[in-house]
Design a protein around this motif. Structure first.
Motif, mmCIF file in Angstrom:
data_model
loop_
_atom_site.group_PDB
_atom_site.id
_atom_site.type_symbol
_atom_site.label_atom_id
_atom_site.label_comp_id
_atom_site.label_asym_id
_atom_site.label_seq_id
_atom_site.Cartn_x
_atom_site.Cartn_y
_atom_site.Cartn_z
ATOM 1 N N CYS A 212 8.172 18.010 13.962
ATOM 2 C CA CYS A 212 9.560 17.478 13.161
ATOM 3 C C CYS A 212 9.432 17.817 11.783
ATOM 4 O O CYS A 212 8.167 17.568 11.175
ATOM 5 C CB CYS A 212 9.595 15.928 13.417
ATOM 6 N N ARG B 176 11.090 16.197 9.473
ATOM 7 C CA ARG B 176 10.810 15.063 8.787
ATOM 8 C C ARG B 176 9.585 14.531 8.594
ATOM 9 O O ARG B 176 9.186 14.002 7.447
ATOM 10 C CB ARG B 176 11.840 14.130 9.060
ATOM 11 N N CYS B 177 9.129 14.015 9.739
ATOM 12 C CA CYS B 177 7.887 13.100 10.062
ATOM 13 C C CYS B 177 6.638 13.986 10.298
ATOM 14 O O CYS B 177 5.460 13.583 10.374
ATOM 15 C CB CYS B 177 8.085 12.324 10.830
ATOM 16 N N HIS C 233 13.458 15.005 14.752
ATOM 17 C CA HIS C 233 13.644 13.958 15.759
ATOM 18 C C HIS C 233 15.180 13.582 16.080
ATOM 19 O O HIS C 233 15.806 13.637 14.683
ATOM 20 C CB HIS C 233 12.887 12.585 15.583
ATOM 21 N N CYS D 234 11.503 8.962 14.037
ATOM 22 C CA CYS D 234 10.451 9.578 13.255
ATOM 23 C C CYS D 234 9.125 8.485 13.130
ATOM 24 O O CYS D 234 9.347 7.489 13.099
ATOM 25 C CB CYS D 234 10.939 10.170 12.107
HETATM 26 ZN ZN LIG Z 1 10.317 12.870 13.200
#
Ligand SMILES: [Zn+2]
Length: 175
Positions: free
Chosen positions: A72, A74-75, A134, A140
């Motif tokens: 991901c 983001r995370c 996600h 996340c």
């Molecule tokens: Zn994520």
């Protein structure tokens, strides 16, 4: 050291009657491992190919369905994406690949089989979204998101927004 033999996706067309034929391929992570710069590292795909043999050319239609595991944006946690798509390809015979495009492939009249390894590798990558995250932010990993948030707010507080600076001057005067 012996170089790893490629997992090739081949249609042996020489013995086929004119008309429509169906081929199915399945590929997994080991398929992508054989390419040095594959963006897809983990994935499973099923590819159905409708192969129409005509006198001087072949018409191919691909239905591709698969799962890609990526991290991901983001995370950074791994997540699995379901993807599907369709592609088509015309295969012609010729001595040079000068007229080749994304939709037209030229093979030598001496060929007796059609190698779709690179084509299917590319089709799989076309299905990979440019941004992998996600679906919901709440899916996340919250610990990593918090760490990243702390990092960015630290960096931002160092810079002073010039508009904010101007406003605070005005405020000082009015007091
Ligand atoms: Zn994520």
């Amino acid at each position: 050291m012996m170089k790893k033999e490629k997992q090739k996706l081949i249609i042996p067309f020489v013995g086929l009657k004119p008309g429509l034929h169906r081929f199915e391929f399945e590929i997994d992570s080991t398929f992508f491992e054989q390419f040095d710069y594959s963006i897809i590292k983990e994935g499973d795909f099923k590819i159905k190919v409708d192969f129409e043999k005509k006198k001087n050319l072949f018409n191919l239609n691909f239905k591709i369905k698969g799962k890609i595991t990526a991290s991901c944006d983001r995370c950074l946690e791994p997540l699995t994406l379901k993807v599907k798509g369709e592609e088509s390809l015309i295969v012609k015979f010729g001595e040079t690949t000068f007229n080749e495009t994304d939709e037209i492939k030229v093979i030598s009249p001496a060929e007796y089989e059609l190698d779709l390894t690179n084509d299917i590798y590319q089709y799989a990558h076309l299905l990979m979204p440019t941004k992998v995250t996600h679906e919901n932010k709440k899916d996340c990993n919250p610990e990593i998101i918090e760490q990243l948030y702390k990092l960015t707010t630290k960096q931002e507080s160092k810079k002073v927004d010039p508009r904010w600076a101007a406003l605070s001057k005005l405020k000082d005067k009015s007091e």
